[in-house]
Design a protein around this motif. Sequence first.
Motif, PDB file in Angstrom:
ATOM      1  N   ILE A  92       0.842  -1.200   0.000  1.00 26.57           N
ATOM      2  CA  ILE A  92       0.000   0.000   0.000  1.00 26.57           C
ATOM      3  C   ILE A  92       0.882   1.256   0.000  1.00 26.57           C
ATOM      4  N   THR A 117      -4.746  -2.259 -11.354  1.00 25.79           N
ATOM      5  CA  THR A 117      -6.110  -2.079 -10.830  1.00 25.79           C
ATOM      6  C   THR A 117      -6.333  -0.608 -10.474  1.00 25.79           C
ATOM      7  N   ARG A 172      -8.887   7.294   0.388  1.00 20.06           N
ATOM      8  CA  ARG A 172      -7.466   7.313   0.012  1.00 20.06           C
ATOM      9  C   ARG A 172      -7.294   7.672  -1.443  1.00 20.06           C
ATOM     10  N   HIS A 173      -8.090   7.006  -2.306  1.00 18.70           N
ATOM     11  CA  HIS A 173      -7.796   7.101  -3.728  1.00 18.70           C
ATOM     12  C   HIS A 173      -8.419   8.315  -4.392  1.00 18.70           C
ATOM     13  N   ASP A 214       4.487   6.308  -0.703  1.00 21.46           N
ATOM     14  CA  ASP A 214       4.703   6.763   0.668  1.00 21.46           C
ATOM     15  C   ASP A 214       5.917   6.129   1.332  1.00 21.46           C
ATOM     16  N   LEU A 238     -11.223  -5.357  -5.638  1.00 19.15           N
ATOM     17  CA  LEU A 238     -11.410  -4.591  -6.878  1.00 19.15           C
ATOM     18  C   LEU A 238     -10.703  -5.297  -8.030  1.00 19.15           C
ATOM     19  N   ARG A 239      -9.522  -5.814  -7.768  1.00 17.65           N
ATOM     20  CA  ARG A 239      -8.783  -6.520  -8.819  1.00 17.65           C
ATOM     21  C   ARG A 239      -9.589  -7.717  -9.304  1.00 17.65           C
ATOM     22  N   PHE A 249     -11.280   3.103   0.620  1.00 17.12           N
ATOM     23  CA  PHE A 249     -10.725   3.260  -0.726  1.00 17.12           C
ATOM     24  C   PHE A 249     -11.017   4.653  -1.284  1.00 17.12           C
ATOM     25  N   LYS A 264      -4.663   0.407   6.568  1.00 19.71           N
ATOM     26  CA  LYS A 264      -3.844  -0.215   5.523  1.00 19.71           C
ATOM     27  C   LYS A 264      -4.386  -1.595   5.182  1.00 19.71           C
ATOM     28  N   LEU A 323      -7.639  -1.314   3.266  1.00 18.51           N
ATOM     29  CA  LEU A 323      -7.368  -0.817   1.920  1.00 18.51           C
ATOM     30  C   LEU A 323      -6.787  -1.915   1.030  1.00 18.51           C
ATOM     31  N   PHE A 324      -5.897  -2.711   1.580  1.00 14.24           N
ATOM     32  CA  PHE A 324      -5.286  -3.809   0.833  1.00 14.24           C
ATOM     33  C   PHE A 324      -6.364  -4.820   0.433  1.00 14.24           C
ATOM     34  N   TYR A 331       1.205   4.061  -3.258  1.00 13.56           N
ATOM     35  CA  TYR A 331       0.875   5.475  -3.133  1.00 13.56           C
ATOM     36  C   TYR A 331       2.095   6.350  -2.922  1.00 13.56           C
ATOM     37  N   MET A 372      -9.032   2.199 -11.881  1.00 13.91           N
ATOM     38  CA  MET A 372      -9.889   2.998 -10.993  1.00 13.91           C
ATOM     39  C   MET A 372      -9.656   4.493 -11.176  1.00 13.91           C
ATOM     40  N   LEU A 401     -16.777  -1.054  -7.435  1.00  8.85           N
ATOM     41  CA  LEU A 401     -16.888  -0.393  -6.125  1.00  8.85           C
ATOM     42  C   LEU A 401     -18.043  -0.960  -5.311  1.00  8.85           C
ATOM     43  N   LYS A 452      -4.316  11.138   3.503  1.00 12.07           N
ATOM     44  CA  LYS A 452      -3.236  10.268   3.941  1.00 12.07           C
ATOM     45  C   LYS A 452      -3.808   9.203   4.880  1.00 12.07           C
ATOM     46  N   LEU A 453      -3.044   8.114   5.038  1.00 15.54           N
ATOM     47  CA  LEU A 453      -3.523   7.022   5.881  1.00 15.54           C
ATOM     48  C   LEU A 453      -3.805   7.490   7.309  1.00 15.54           C
ATOM     49  N   SER A 494      -0.122  -6.167 -10.799  1.00 16.01           N
ATOM     50  CA  SER A 494      -1.578  -6.294 -11.015  1.00 16.01           C
ATOM     51  C   SER A 494      -2.354  -5.326 -10.117  1.00 16.01           C
ATOM     52  N   LEU A 495      -1.844  -5.074  -8.915  1.00 13.51           N
ATOM     53  CA  LEU A 495      -2.511  -4.103  -8.035  1.00 13.51           C
ATOM     54  C   LEU A 495      -2.346  -2.695  -8.600  1.00 13.51           C
ATOM     55  N   LEU A 547      -8.478  -3.415  -2.325  1.00 10.45           N
ATOM     56  CA  LEU A 547      -7.769  -3.421  -3.609  1.00 10.45           C
ATOM     57  C   LEU A 547      -7.795  -4.800  -4.257  1.00 10.45           C
ATOM     58  N   ARG A 548      -7.635  -5.812  -3.440  1.00  6.51           N
ATOM     59  CA  ARG A 548      -7.647  -7.173  -3.989  1.00  6.51           C
ATOM     60  C   ARG A 548      -9.042  -7.538  -4.484  1.00  6.51           C
TER      61      ARG A 548
END
Lengths: 112, 198
Positions: free
Chosen positions: A12, A47, B149-150, A18, B181-182, B146, B171, B174-175, A16, A51, B135, B155-156, A43-44, B178-179
């Motif tokens: 993560i 993605t 952040r996006h 960071d 969404l993938r 998500f 975190k 969010l991870f 981003y 988005m 989403l 910031k986190l 792949s992430l 993301l998975r």
Amino acid sequence: MKPCDQIHDQFIDALYGDLEPVPQQEFDTHLSACVACAAEFSSLRSTLDIMDRREAEEPGAGFWPEFADGVRAAIAEGERREEPRAPGPRPWPVRRAIQWRGRSRREDRRWQ
Amino acid sequence: MIGERNRQTAEMVEDEPLDFDRVVDRHQRTIFRLALGLTGNHHDAEDLAQQTFLKAYQSLNGFRGEASLGSWLHRIAVNTHIDRQRGHSEAVRRTQRSLDDRDNEVSSAARLHAVGDPEKRTESATIQRHIEQALQVLSPRERAVFVLRHYQQLKLREIASVLEVSEGTVKSVLFRALRRLRKALSFYRPELGLKEPS
């Protein structure tokens, strides 16, 4: 080289931007040597790229005055409901159970 | 002015009346954008955003200024949305998703009338639909994290403050988002570098 699970914990931050320079370098070194982590990260990243294509349409200029009016109306309605009730006798009778010499007895009672 | 209450906030001068009109004017676009990210359609976004300001006005007594007014408004918006979603059964959410898809189709069709290459406009509308559908796969909390952040680019640590959880939790959520969404976008296999199913 760092183990894969520690690299995953940094995904993560890396996605981003960071990561601090030294951890970023360690991260890059790991990805250049580990096909699985590199593929996972890639792949992430892809993605997020998809988005990023989301188009959030902003309302036109005429929307905002109406929006603020809607907030005002909701606040005014809320304040109207909070207005204190006028004093006076309550309209509904209040019942209470009374214990009287071992027998229970119900009695209507109105507020004075 | 929308009401005046003497409150101290991080953004206001001590003992000056709080001009709530100014609060709305300053934060309405950000909160609406957040609400749109959370709900996926303009109608619900407007409702959520207005409810956010109403709740903020009603709970001004509880705001002690530890966080910025903006963060506080973000928190109200996210919590209001999550609470609403929690009250809905999965069947209701499924129905809402299909209605949202129809809304998105309508607004996508409206965009098709815009100037530009027709094929590209169709492709763009399709991608927008896929993004919104992806989403919708997320839980309300995952979607909130998500979006914050996006799209809101918090910031986190700011997200952790909004949601009143640790950075580690943010975190982790969010991870996971993301998975998911993938997986939801897995038909974009060449772009995602995923292998074709055997």
